[in-house]
Motif scaffolding. Structure first.
Motif, mmCIF file in Angstrom:
data_model
loop_
_atom_site.group_PDB
_atom_site.id
_atom_site.type_symbol
_atom_site.label_atom_id
_atom_site.label_comp_id
_atom_site.label_asym_id
_atom_site.label_seq_id
_atom_site.Cartn_x
_atom_site.Cartn_y
_atom_site.Cartn_z
ATOM 1 N N LYS A 69 57.510 104.114 -59.995
ATOM 2 C CA LYS A 69 58.804 104.041 -59.329
ATOM 3 C C LYS A 69 59.608 102.933 -60.005
ATOM 4 C CE LYS A 69 57.311 106.986 -56.223
ATOM 5 N NZ LYS A 69 57.785 108.370 -56.189
ATOM 6 N N VAL A 70 60.833 103.239 -60.394
ATOM 7 C CA VAL A 70 61.654 102.291 -61.141
ATOM 8 C C VAL A 70 62.802 101.783 -60.263
ATOM 9 C CG1 VAL A 70 63.170 101.982 -63.130
ATOM 10 C CG2 VAL A 70 61.088 103.341 -63.356
ATOM 11 N N VAL A 71 62.934 100.457 -60.219
ATOM 12 C CA VAL A 71 64.033 99.827 -59.487
ATOM 13 C C VAL A 71 64.870 99.032 -60.485
ATOM 14 C CG1 VAL A 71 64.677 98.119 -57.739
ATOM 15 C CG2 VAL A 71 62.722 99.663 -57.345
ATOM 16 N N ARG A 72 66.097 99.451 -60.675
ATOM 17 C CA ARG A 72 67.031 98.636 -61.461
ATOM 18 C C ARG A 72 67.556 97.530 -60.556
ATOM 19 N NH1 ARG A 72 70.287 100.587 -65.950
ATOM 20 N NH2 ARG A 72 69.222 102.319 -67.010
ATOM 21 N N TRP A 73 67.527 96.307 -61.050
ATOM 22 C CA TRP A 73 67.930 95.169 -60.231
ATOM 23 C C TRP A 73 69.360 95.320 -59.722
ATOM 24 C CZ3 TRP A 73 65.876 92.017 -57.188
ATOM 25 C CH2 TRP A 73 66.499 90.813 -56.812
ATOM 26 N N SER A 74 70.230 95.894 -60.505
ATOM 27 C CA SER A 74 71.630 96.059 -60.099
ATOM 28 C C SER A 74 71.778 97.047 -58.945
ATOM 29 C CB SER A 74 72.476 96.536 -61.289
ATOM 30 O OG SER A 74 72.040 97.809 -61.735
ATOM 31 N N GLU A 75 70.727 97.850 -58.680
ATOM 32 C CA GLU A 75 70.793 98.870 -57.631
ATOM 33 C C GLU A 75 69.905 98.525 -56.445
ATOM 34 O OE1 GLU A 75 69.746 102.483 -59.597
ATOM 35 O OE2 GLU A 75 71.548 102.515 -60.864
ATOM 36 N N ARG A 76 69.466 97.263 -56.360
ATOM 37 C CA ARG A 76 68.477 96.871 -55.357
ATOM 38 C C ARG A 76 68.950 97.053 -53.918
ATOM 39 N NH1 ARG A 76 70.916 92.687 -57.678
ATOM 40 N NH2 ARG A 76 71.749 90.943 -56.455
ATOM 41 N N ASN A 77 70.266 97.049 -53.676
ATOM 42 C CA ASN A 77 70.764 97.149 -52.306
ATOM 43 C C ASN A 77 70.972 98.589 -51.847
ATOM 44 O OD1 ASN A 77 71.004 94.334 -51.521
ATOM 45 N ND2 ASN A 77 72.599 94.177 -53.086
ATOM 46 N N ARG A 78 70.651 99.539 -52.709
ATOM 47 C CA ARG A 78 70.743 100.931 -52.290
ATOM 48 C C ARG A 78 69.739 101.196 -51.176
ATOM 49 N NH1 ARG A 78 70.084 104.531 -57.510
ATOM 50 N NH2 ARG A 78 69.701 106.040 -55.836
ATOM 51 N N GLU A 79 70.126 102.039 -50.254
ATOM 52 C CA GLU A 79 69.275 102.333 -49.101
ATOM 53 C C GLU A 79 67.925 102.900 -49.533
ATOM 54 O OE1 GLU A 79 69.402 105.121 -45.071
ATOM 55 O OE2 GLU A 79 71.262 104.593 -46.100
ATOM 56 N N SER A 80 67.922 103.750 -50.557
ATOM 57 C CA SER A 80 66.678 104.361 -51.015
ATOM 58 C C SER A 80 65.724 103.317 -51.611
ATOM 59 C CB SER A 80 66.965 105.452 -52.047
ATOM 60 O OG SER A 80 67.654 104.900 -53.170
ATOM 61 N N ILE A 81 66.280 102.291 -52.251
ATOM 62 C CA ILE A 81 65.440 101.240 -52.843
ATOM 63 C C ILE A 81 64.829 100.383 -51.754
ATOM 64 C CG2 ILE A 81 65.443 99.186 -54.306
ATOM 65 C CD1 ILE A 81 65.745 101.873 -55.799
ATOM 66 N N ILE A 82 65.636 99.998 -50.777
ATOM 67 C CA ILE A 82 65.118 99.182 -49.673
ATOM 68 C C ILE A 82 64.043 99.949 -48.910
ATOM 69 C CG2 ILE A 82 65.741 98.067 -47.496
ATOM 70 C CD1 ILE A 82 68.475 97.481 -48.751
ATOM 71 N N SER A 83 64.247 101.255 -48.746
ATOM 72 C CA SER A 83 63.249 102.073 -48.082
ATOM 73 C C SER A 83 61.952 102.135 -48.888
ATOM 74 C CB SER A 83 63.787 103.496 -47.893
ATOM 75 O OG SER A 83 62.798 104.356 -47.340
ATOM 76 N N LEU A 84 62.063 102.214 -50.219
ATOM 77 C CA LEU A 84 60.889 102.259 -51.081
ATOM 78 C C LEU A 84 60.059 100.979 -50.942
ATOM 79 C CD1 LEU A 84 59.300 103.493 -53.531
ATOM 80 C CD2 LEU A 84 60.890 102.240 -55.001
ATOM 81 N N LEU A 85 60.730 99.844 -50.779
ATOM 82 C CA LEU A 85 60.042 98.554 -50.769
ATOM 83 C C LEU A 85 59.608 98.095 -49.376
ATOM 84 C CD1 LEU A 85 62.498 96.735 -53.215
ATOM 85 C CD2 LEU A 85 60.171 97.489 -53.767
ATOM 86 N N SER A 86 60.217 98.632 -48.362
ATOM 87 C CA SER A 86 59.942 98.152 -47.011
ATOM 88 C C SER A 86 58.645 98.740 -46.460
ATOM 89 C CB SER A 86 61.099 98.495 -46.069
ATOM 90 O OG SER A 86 61.199 99.897 -45.922
ATOM 91 N N THR A 87 58.194 98.160 -45.359
ATOM 92 C CA THR A 87 56.941 98.603 -44.746
ATOM 93 C C THR A 87 57.140 99.882 -43.939
ATOM 94 O OG1 THR A 87 56.239 96.304 -44.580
ATOM 95 C CG2 THR A 87 55.021 97.906 -43.259
ATOM 96 N N TYR A 88 58.354 100.061 -43.392
ATOM 97 C CA TYR A 88 58.590 101.202 -42.494
ATOM 98 C C TYR A 88 59.522 102.215 -43.100
ATOM 99 C CZ TYR A 88 56.572 97.761 -39.377
ATOM 100 O OH TYR A 88 55.737 96.831 -38.827
#
Length: 253
Positions: A234-253
């Protein structure tokens, strides 16, 4: 995907690309990994009693200093943290470590990882002195209430140990996720991370995932992102870290 074959192919390629020469009491080992100046990384080993002594002949720190890197108090603390992670010491500007002969392969592996890691994290002299990419990620995790374990190590099926920057625990809805921060996305860092992951994954739970966080504020070599995706990372570009899909990928829930 035949993970075992991929690992065996990579190991065979690595073995064929490593060369060595005898220089005085040392053996100079040339690896296929590239530093930030696109030179092949070289390390030096010699007999040390019943063990082996490793050195980078000051090349890592001298290379960074040539590009404007200054070791101030904050950066020194951060540098020492990385060195401890790989069981390496700094003697002046020289990176050194020791190993028993029967632990040569593992120690060589970790020593090269330390050289690559320091080159990656400290190769941007224009960055704020008080801020590093890992610090930025940790600040972001705190803001988003993303909970993690820091600096974890796992043993792969090869027997080699591999370090990961963050472990995001599994939950009812999310699998275990191992995260690597890549400050300067290039072919060396990509190959190193993918080898570690393909070696680690078979020893973890089947649904475990690799997440790579790429600092796209810096130059990204062509094809790096696609290569990670091809290996199901799974790739996360730092400039896109605030996207909802990225936060969902990293979060516990």
């Amino acid at each position: 995907m035949n993970i075992q074959k991929l690992i065996e192919d990579y190991a065979a390629w690595l073995k064929s690309e490593i060369t060595f020469d005898k220089i005085g009491e040392y053996f100079e080992i040339t690896t296929p990994y590239l530093d930030n100046a696109n030179d092949y990384i070289q390390i030096y080993v010699k007999q040390d009693g019943n063990g082996v002594f490793f050195s980078d002949d000051c090349a890592t720190i001298h290379g960074l200093k040539m590009h404007g890197f200054q070791i101030n108090s904050n950066r020194k603390l951060y540098l020492e943290k990385i060195l401890r992670q790989y069981d390496v010491k700094l003697k002046g500007d020289e990176m050194v470590t020791r190993a028993a002969e029967n632990n040569f392969a593992q120690k060589k592996h970790l020593f090269i990882q330390a050289v690559l890691r320091i080159g990656d994290m400290f190769s941007d002299p224009q960055s704020k002195e008080s801020s590093f990419f890992l610090d930025d990620i940790q600040d972001f995790f705190a803001e988003q209430e993303i909970y993690y374990s820091e600096n974890v190590q796992f043993t792969g099926i090869s027997g080699f140990s591999h370090n990961y920057d963050f472990l995001l625990q599994r939950s009812k809805t999310k699998p275990e996720r191992l995260c690597q921060a890549v400050n300067n996305p290039n072919n060396s860092s990509m190959g190193n991370i993918l080898f570690a992951w393909n070696d680690t994954k078979p020893a973890r739970k089947n649904e475990s995932q690799l997440i790579v966080i790429l600092n796209d504020r810096n130059y990204m070599a062509k094809g790096i992102e696609d290569a990670f995706l091809n290996y199901e990372a799974k790739v996360v570009r730092w400039s896109e870290r605030n996207r909802e899909s990225i936060i969902s990928l990293l979060s516990t829930y």
